[in-house]
Design a protein around this motif. Structure first.
Motif, PDB file in Angstrom:
ATOM      1  N   ASN A 168       0.823  -1.247  -0.030  1.00  0.00           N
ATOM      2  CA  ASN A 168      -0.005  -0.052   0.144  1.00  0.00           C
ATOM      3  C   ASN A 168       0.825   1.232   0.181  1.00  0.00           C
ATOM      4  O   ASN A 168       0.470   2.269  -0.721  1.00  0.00           O
ATOM      5  CB  ASN A 168      -0.786  -0.018   1.252  1.00  0.00           C
ATOM      6  N   GLN A 172       0.485   4.239  -2.772  1.00  0.00           N
ATOM      7  CA  GLN A 172       0.294   5.546  -2.222  1.00  0.00           C
ATOM      8  C   GLN A 172       1.487   6.363  -2.796  1.00  0.00           C
ATOM      9  O   GLN A 172       1.188   7.618  -3.424  1.00  0.00           O
ATOM     10  CB  GLN A 172       0.228   5.640  -0.820  1.00  0.00           C
ATOM     11  N   THR A 177       0.658   8.729  -7.097  1.00  0.00           N
ATOM     12  CA  THR A 177       1.165  10.252  -6.813  1.00  0.00           C
ATOM     13  C   THR A 177       1.653  10.705  -7.900  1.00  0.00           C
ATOM     14  O   THR A 177       2.227  10.253  -8.628  1.00  0.00           O
ATOM     15  CB  THR A 177       2.222  10.126  -5.660  1.00  0.00           C
TER      16      THR A 177
END
Length: 353
Positions: A168, A172, A177
């Motif tokens: 995760n 992320q 991003t």
């Protein structure tokens, strides 16, 4: 669906052009007022390197453990494992069998203010905690117990939990991003396949998912040993008492195997290399990266100074020219990343809307 914008990533081997003017910067040792940091350094019979630095300004003590292992030490098919193992070190050990953070918070560490954590990069993994001075022994006991007994408390459930956490983190920080892939692309194109710096620290999903408990135990036995560790104690403490506590809790832990370190090598590109990457980003961004000296090699400090001249402050050269005078960019970033085996000097410029 939002439009897809293009971000351009460029890699240029013009380090000599960059470094030339900066290589003449010198410091005058006779007139320097650089403060001297007093410390004591010694080595236990099991190979543990200990560094003590007394600073009595506040009644706190900081303990930092620096293991000489990072993603550069990973084997094929186990990318991201050094960082995954960092997570496993917080899962509890034989005697400190609850999560590590519960113990250090009870000892007075401030979790919200970054008073305890761990980090991994390509060359090392470190763990640190700051507690009130009176809790130094408690903290050293916790740290020594997980160094001596971590495999006794490991199981598949804990590993599966942390594999999910790290995957995760990858989603992320890299996949979801804006511009998140930039460093991965930079490393893959600056350093050839097989070089310790070719892969990024976070690893890939397939390798992370394939890790098993035997991999964790093997990694622990090979790299998490007293002879591969620098233990630093800094703050308000009595050095003689600290030495006694270090000997009491760490001195009986047996050393591990002698380790071969990845060799330092010179990396070059055969001319300019340009990579175009498309992503959903608000503005186009151009990256440049040059090979540069390893840390503490000639030119490393000079390039750090050059980076500050270029972008540190409103009147820095590139900030003034690109952000204010010509108003072409919304930000500019430059820094020297000197590392043990090699270095690189990245710069990126984000276009104005």
């Amino acid at each position: 669906m939002s439009p897809i914008f293009k971000t351009t990533v460029s890699f240029l081997l013009i380090f000599a052009v960059l470094a030339g003017p900066f290589a003449t910067i010198k410091s005058n040792a006779q007139t320097s007022s650089v403060p001297k940091i007093e410390f004591e350094k010694y080595v236990l019979p099991n190979g543990l390197q200990v560094i003590l630095h007394v600073d009595r300004k506040l009644p706190v003590v900081h303990v930092n453990q620096w293991f000489y292992v990072g993603s550069a030490n990973e084997r094929a098919g186990r990318s991201g494992f050094a960082h995954l193992f960092e997570h496993m070190m917080f899962q509890g050990s034989k005697n400190a069998n609850k999560e590590y953070f519960e113990y250090v918070e009870t000892a007075g560490a401030n979790l919200l203010e970054g008073g305890v954590n761990g980090t991994t990069n390509q060359d090392r993994t470190n763990y640190f905690a700051t507690v009130p001075s009176g809790n130094l022994e408690n903290l050293l006991w916790i740290e020594a117990d997980r160094l001596a007994t971590l495999p006794d408390a490991l199981d598949k459930a804990k590993l599966d939990n942390q594999k999910m956490v790290v995957r995760n983190e990858r989603r992320q920080g890299l996949e979801n991003t804006p511009y998140g892939r930039s460093f991965k692309l930079m490393l893959e194109n600056l350093f050839p396949r097989g070089h310790p710096y070719h892969t990024d620290v976070i690893g890939v999903h397939e390798d992370l998912n394939a890790a098993n408990v035997d991999d964790v135990n093997d990694f622990f036995r090979q790299y998490y040993t007293p002879n591969n560790l620098s233990l630093t104690i800094s703050g308000d403490f009595d050095p003689a008492e600290a030495k006694r506590l270090v000997e009491k809790y760490f001195g009986t832990i047996p050393p591990g195997p002698a380790l071969d370190r990845p060799a330092k090598s010179t990396v070059t590109l055969n001319g300019e290399k340009i990579v175009n990457a498309s992503d959903r980003v608000p503005q186009e961004r151009t990256y440049f990266a040059w090979h540069s000296p390893a840390y503490f090699d000639a030119g490393d400090a000079e390039l750090s100074l050059a980076a500050s001249v270029l972008t540190n402050g409103l009147s820095a050269r590139l900030n003034k020219a690109l952000l204010y005078d010509q108003q072409l960019a919304s930000n500019v970033v430059v820094f020297q990343s000197g590392q043990p085996l090699s270095g690189f000097f990245p710069m990126w410029v984000t276009a104005r809307p």
